[in-house]
Design a protein around this motif. Structure first.
Motif, PDB file in Angstrom:
ATOM      1  N   GLN A  19     -70.705  67.622  -0.592  1.00 33.75           N
ATOM      2  CA  GLN A  19     -71.744  68.531  -1.086  1.00 33.75           C
ATOM      3  C   GLN A  19     -71.560  68.879  -2.563  1.00 33.75           C
ATOM      4  O   GLN A  19     -71.821  70.011  -3.000  1.00 33.75           O
ATOM      5  N   LYS A  20     -71.067  67.934  -3.334  1.00 33.54           N
ATOM      6  CA  LYS A  20     -70.995  68.079  -4.782  1.00 33.54           C
ATOM      7  C   LYS A  20     -70.950  66.672  -5.364  1.00 33.54           C
ATOM      8  O   LYS A  20     -70.715  65.700  -4.629  1.00 33.54           O
ATOM      9  N   SER A  21     -71.189  66.558  -6.655  1.00 34.06           N
ATOM     10  CA  SER A  21     -71.132  65.230  -7.257  1.00 34.06           C
ATOM     11  C   SER A  21     -69.679  64.857  -7.545  1.00 34.06           C
ATOM     12  O   SER A  21     -68.812  65.736  -7.734  1.00 34.06           O
ATOM     13  N   ALA A  22     -69.419  63.565  -7.581  1.00 33.24           N
ATOM     14  CA  ALA A  22     -68.068  63.116  -7.915  1.00 33.24           C
ATOM     15  C   ALA A  22     -67.701  63.560  -9.328  1.00 33.24           C
ATOM     16  O   ALA A  22     -66.556  63.951  -9.583  1.00 33.24           O
ATOM     17  N   GLY A  23     -68.695  63.534 -10.242  1.00 31.02           N
ATOM     18  CA  GLY A  23     -68.427  63.977 -11.613  1.00 31.02           C
ATOM     19  C   GLY A  23     -68.045  65.440 -11.663  1.00 31.02           C
ATOM     20  O   GLY A  23     -67.132  65.824 -12.420  1.00 31.02           O
ATOM     21  N   GLN A  24     -68.720  66.266 -10.870  1.00 34.45           N
ATOM     22  CA  GLN A  24     -68.372  67.693 -10.819  1.00 34.45           C
ATOM     23  C   GLN A  24     -66.958  67.883 -10.294  1.00 34.45           C
ATOM     24  O   GLN A  24     -66.196  68.723 -10.793  1.00 34.45           O
ATOM     25  N   ALA A  25     -66.587  67.079  -9.280  1.00 38.88           N
ATOM     26  CA  ALA A  25     -65.242  67.187  -8.713  1.00 38.88           C
ATOM     27  C   ALA A  25     -64.174  66.791  -9.738  1.00 38.88           C
ATOM     28  O   ALA A  25     -63.098  67.399  -9.790  1.00 38.88           O
ATOM     29  N   VAL A  26     -64.476  65.786 -10.551  1.00 34.69           N
ATOM     30  CA  VAL A  26     -63.532  65.409 -11.611  1.00 34.69           C
ATOM     31  C   VAL A  26     -63.390  66.560 -12.600  1.00 34.69           C
ATOM     32  O   VAL A  26     -62.280  66.949 -13.002  1.00 34.69           O
ATOM     33  N   THR A  27     -64.528  67.137 -12.993  1.00 32.07           N
ATOM     34  CA  THR A  27     -64.519  68.210 -14.002  1.00 32.07           C
ATOM     35  C   THR A  27     -63.769  69.444 -13.528  1.00 32.07           C
ATOM     36  O   THR A  27     -62.994  70.052 -14.289  1.00 32.07           O
ATOM     37  N   ASP A  28     -63.980  69.828 -12.247  1.00 30.76           N
ATOM     38  CA  ASP A  28     -63.319  71.058 -11.783  1.00 30.76           C
ATOM     39  C   ASP A  28     -61.922  70.790 -11.204  1.00 30.76           C
ATOM     40  O   ASP A  28     -61.273  71.716 -10.693  1.00 30.76           O
ATOM     41  N   GLY A  29     -61.462  69.540 -11.268  1.00 29.50           N
ATOM     42  CA  GLY A  29     -60.096  69.219 -10.846  1.00 29.50           C
ATOM     43  C   GLY A  29     -59.913  69.081  -9.353  1.00 29.50           C
ATOM     44  O   GLY A  29     -58.771  69.005  -8.871  1.00 29.50           O
ATOM     45  N   SER A  30     -61.024  69.019  -8.587  1.00 31.55           N
ATOM     46  CA  SER A  30     -60.897  68.977  -7.123  1.00 31.55           C
ATOM     47  C   SER A  30     -61.109  67.580  -6.546  1.00 31.55           C
ATOM     48  O   SER A  30     -61.181  67.429  -5.322  1.00 31.55           O
ATOM     49  N   PHE A  31     -61.204  66.554  -7.391  1.00 30.83           N
ATOM     50  CA  PHE A  31     -61.578  65.227  -6.898  1.00 30.83           C
ATOM     51  C   PHE A  31     -60.633  64.734  -5.802  1.00 30.83           C
ATOM     52  O   PHE A  31     -61.070  64.328  -4.720  1.00 30.83           O
ATOM     53  N   ASP A  32     -59.339  64.757  -6.077  1.00 29.19           N
ATOM     54  CA  ASP A  32     -58.386  64.221  -5.094  1.00 29.19           C
ATOM     55  C   ASP A  32     -58.383  65.050  -3.810  1.00 29.19           C
ATOM     56  O   ASP A  32     -58.289  64.500  -2.702  1.00 29.19           O
ATOM     57  N   TYR A  33     -58.499  66.381  -3.946  1.00 23.81           N
ATOM     58  CA  TYR A  33     -58.547  67.247  -2.764  1.00 23.81           C
ATOM     59  C   TYR A  33     -59.794  66.963  -1.935  1.00 23.81           C
ATOM     60  O   TYR A  33     -59.716  66.813  -0.709  1.00 23.81           O
ATOM     61  N   ASP A  34     -60.949  66.901  -2.602  1.00 26.32           N
ATOM     62  CA  ASP A  34     -62.195  66.654  -1.873  1.00 26.32           C
ATOM     63  C   ASP A  34     -62.188  65.263  -1.237  1.00 26.32           C
ATOM     64  O   ASP A  34     -62.716  65.080  -0.133  1.00 26.32           O
ATOM     65  N   MET A  35     -61.603  64.293  -1.934  1.00 25.32           N
ATOM     66  CA  MET A  35     -61.522  62.958  -1.359  1.00 25.32           C
ATOM     67  C   MET A  35     -60.691  62.989  -0.068  1.00 25.32           C
ATOM     68  O   MET A  35     -61.077  62.396   0.950  1.00 25.32           O
ATOM     69  N   ALA A  36     -59.550  63.707  -0.119  1.00 24.94           N
ATOM     70  CA  ALA A  36     -58.631  63.714   1.022  1.00 24.94           C
ATOM     71  C   ALA A  36     -59.150  64.536   2.198  1.00 24.94           C
ATOM     72  O   ALA A  36     -58.929  64.168   3.360  1.00 24.94           O
ATOM     73  N   PHE A  37     -59.847  65.647   1.896  1.00 25.64           N
ATOM     74  CA  PHE A  37     -60.168  66.590   2.980  1.00 25.64           C
ATOM     75  C   PHE A  37     -61.651  66.662   3.326  1.00 25.64           C
ATOM     76  O   PHE A  37     -62.011  67.279   4.326  1.00 25.64           O
TER      77      PHE A  37
END
Length: 308
Positions: A164-182
């Motif tokens: 429920q967010k863009s991959a770019g947003q996840a990179v920017t807010d530092g949550s990419f790896d967490y969101d990918m895993a969980f």
């Protein structure tokens, strides 16, 4: 002692599957015209990655991946090579991780990452047929359909669908790896192998940026039945860009309080001569887990670190 002998006796069937799978891998690549090569386990300069810690061995390091030596062979003119290699990473231990594990890596010159996805489909089909699994296998509560082609889902679409967010947003807010895993990985369909493709350029690692979309890298990961199996790239062969990425990785390592590594100058020198190519690392222990219907990596491992 009695418990250790008992465990190893209990996994005899899985170790037989492991041996048969290794035989099938070698036959597959020989039939495809690949040369099997061996590369050193000890190196003076591991490739810097912020999240991978190499194990010291005297004044050198045990290889976390055979990647650097494999690419130097590509640069020397070997167009199709593969290796089955023991790799070592500090601090990796869990149900799906070992500090010493087995990687299958293969490289194709003058090819891109889509060729590796085709390789994966044909390799797993070949192994399945060799082991009598044909077009499907059972893993836990799921029947995994191996018929080709396997779904190819972009990271962008996966984040929009499951995080429920863009991959770019996840990179920017530092949550990419967490969101990918969980969020993303647990939501992937376990009944079909799936390629997760086209990672944000900030997660390119050693992959080249796509010529069709400069916001993403030509990188994919393969998942099957919830297991992360492989990580493949259209390989970056721009030595200066690679040097810049290594500098960023070293910066992140220092920020995390980790010691710096010596610069891999010989690798970077050879990288400038490497032809366009694609390469992939496939976790053999996890592939054996899939075919052995094993929940834990210990179930397909003759000796765990704790038993030594």
């Amino acid at each position: 002692m009695a418990d250790r002998v008992s465990r190893q006796a209990q996994i005899r069937g899985n170790l037989k599957i492991r041996a048969a799978l290794y035989r099938a891998v070698r036959i597959f690549f020989e039939q495809e015209g690949f040369l099997e090569v061996e590369v050193p386990c000890r190196v003076p300069c591991p490739l810097p990655e912020a999240n991978v810690d190499a194990v010291e061995s005297g004044e050198w390091f045990l290889q976390a991946s055979p990647e650097s030596c494999m690419k130097r062979l590509l640069a020397a003119g070997y167009p199709r090579i593969f290796t089955i290699h023991r790799a070592f990473r500090k601090g990796e231990r869990g149900g799906r991780h070992l500090p010493e594990f087995s990687l299958l890596e293969w490289y194709r010159a003058e090819a891109g990452y889509t060729a590796l996805m085709d390789d994966c489909e044909r390799l797993v089909a070949f192994i399945a047929k060799s082991l009598g699994a044909e077009n499907s296998l059972v893993y836990g509560d799921f029947r995994v359909d191996l018929k080709r082609p396997w779904p190819r889902l972009s990271v962008s679409d996966a984040f929009a669908r499951y995080a429920q967010k863009s991959a770019g947003q996840a990179v920017t807010d530092g949550s990419f790896d967490y969101d990918m895993a969980f969020a993303v990985e647990p939501a992937l369909d376990p009944s079909r192998p799936v390629f997760l493709c086209d990672y944000p350029k900030e997660k390119a690692s050693l992959a080249r940026i796509s010529t069709n979309n400069t916001l993403v890298a030509e990188r994919f990961e393969l998942y099957a039945a919830g297991l992360e199996i492989a990580n493949g790239f259209s390989e970056l062969n721009d030595a200066e860009e690679q040097r810049r990425r290594f500098a960023d990785e070293e910066k992140d390592r220092r920020a995390a309080g980790k010691p710096p590594y010596p610069a891999p100058e010989k690798f970077l020198e050879d990288l400038s001569r490497m032809p366009p190519a694609a390469g992939i690392a496939l976790g053999l222990d996890r592939l054996v887990m899939l075919f052995a219907d094993a929940r834990e990596i210990d179930e397909v491992t003759a000796f765990t670190p704790e038993e030594l």
